[in-house]
Design a protein around this motif. Structure first.
Motif, PDB file in Angstrom:
ATOM      1  N   ALA A  12       0.841  -1.188   0.000  1.00 17.52           N
ATOM      2  CA  ALA A  12       0.000   0.000   0.000  1.00 17.52           C
ATOM      3  C   ALA A  12       0.880   1.243   0.000  1.00 17.52           C
ATOM      4  CB  ALA A  12      -0.891   0.011   1.239  1.00 17.52           C
ATOM      5  N   ASP A  39      -3.391   5.189  -1.055  1.00 18.26           N
ATOM      6  CA  ASP A  39      -4.461   4.198  -0.954  1.00 18.26           C
ATOM      7  C   ASP A  39      -5.376   4.446   0.243  1.00 18.26           C
ATOM      8  OD1 ASP A  39      -3.719   2.512  -3.183  1.00 18.26           O
ATOM      9  OD2 ASP A  39      -2.002   1.841  -1.958  1.00 18.26           O
ATOM     10  N   CYS A  65      -8.942   2.586   1.235  1.00 22.92           N
ATOM     11  CA  CYS A  65      -8.956   1.708   2.412  1.00 22.92           C
ATOM     12  C   CYS A  65      -9.987   2.196   3.428  1.00 22.92           C
ATOM     13  CB  CYS A  65      -7.558   1.627   3.034  1.00 22.92           C
ATOM     14  SG  CYS A  65      -6.354   0.719   2.028  1.00 22.92           S
ATOM     15  N   TYR A  83     -13.219   0.149   4.867  1.00 19.86           N
ATOM     16  CA  TYR A  83     -13.290  -0.118   6.301  1.00 19.86           C
ATOM     17  C   TYR A  83     -14.522   0.490   6.973  1.00 19.86           C
ATOM     18  CZ  TYR A  83     -11.468  -0.332  11.132  1.00 19.86           C
ATOM     19  OH  TYR A  83     -11.281  -0.584  12.467  1.00 19.86           O
ATOM     20  N   VAL A 129      -2.432  -4.076  -0.321  1.00 21.45           N
ATOM     21  CA  VAL A 129      -3.751  -3.941  -0.927  1.00 21.45           C
ATOM     22  C   VAL A 129      -3.873  -4.949  -2.062  1.00 21.45           C
ATOM     23  CG1 VAL A 129      -4.045  -1.505  -0.318  1.00 21.45           C
ATOM     24  CG2 VAL A 129      -3.026  -2.103  -2.518  1.00 21.45           C
ATOM     25  N   TYR A 160      -7.641  -4.928   1.720  1.00 22.35           N
ATOM     26  CA  TYR A 160      -6.324  -4.680   2.277  1.00 22.35           C
ATOM     27  C   TYR A 160      -6.096  -5.559   3.496  1.00 22.35           C
ATOM     28  CZ  TYR A 160      -8.580  -1.672   5.801  1.00 22.35           C
ATOM     29  OH  TYR A 160      -9.366  -1.182   6.818  1.00 22.35           O
TER      30      TYR A 160
END
Length: 178
Positions: free
Chosen positions: A10, A14, A18, A22, A58, A68
């Motif tokens: 990553a 990113d 991410c 999440y 990732v 990820y």
């Protein structure tokens, strides 16, 4: 690695993707015990910290980050420095597509190469999908913390799983992870 998955280190760039992946886990599930999704800046900081000492990877599908995984400090006490906690997250709709397995395979190899000897994962219960993935990846259950997290209107348990990394038969003093 599953066909179609590109797993790579990553970057801070990113972080937005991410964070997007999440946030639903934080808001809507007990997969994460965080109560508010981190900001993109906070996620970028987490990525940077993990890359410095552990790893953050990732998985891309057709150029789009779809998941990820990362390693982090398991416990700050010095004797634990060869152990790492691990986590994996995939975007909604990516269960049972091979993304989690591809990410964990690369992550566990990377952490072993850095000198870590044990990977540990805490799984907020209920979460059959995570239990299945961790078991398939060679993790074994080692205990359960009962009623340790209050989220979504009730108490939840956390099951702990672990697996060795690298050569776990060597009992000599290990070199510190790097």
């Amino acid at each position: 690695m599953a066909t179609g998955w590109l797993v790579r280190d990553a970057t801070r760039e990113d972080a937005a993707r991410c964070q997007e992946i999440y946030a639903p886990y934080v808001r809507d599930t007990v997969v994460s015990f965080e109560l508010e999704p981190p900001t993109v800046a906070e996620m970028a900081g987490r990525i940077g910290a993990a890359l410095a000492t552990h790893a953050w990877l990732v998985a891309e599908d057709a150029g789009r980050v779809a998941g990820y995984a990362y390693g982090a400090t398991f416990n700050a006490r010095a004797a634990y420095r060869w152990s790492t906690s691990v986590s994996v997250y995939t975007e909604t709709g990516r269960r049972r597509t091979g993304a989690g397995r591809a990410l964990y395979t690369a992550l566990l190899d990377r952490l072993a190469a850095r000198g870590y000897r044990t990977a540990l994962a805490g799984i907020g219960l209920p979460n059959e999908a995570s239990v299945g993935l961790h078991t398939a990846m060679g993790f074994e259950p080692v205990g359960t913390y009962r009623r340790v997290g209050w989220k979504l209107g009730r108490w939840h348990d956390v099951a702990w799983y672990q697996r060795p990394l690298g050569d776990d038969t060597d009992d000599g003093p290990p070199a510190p992870p790097h």
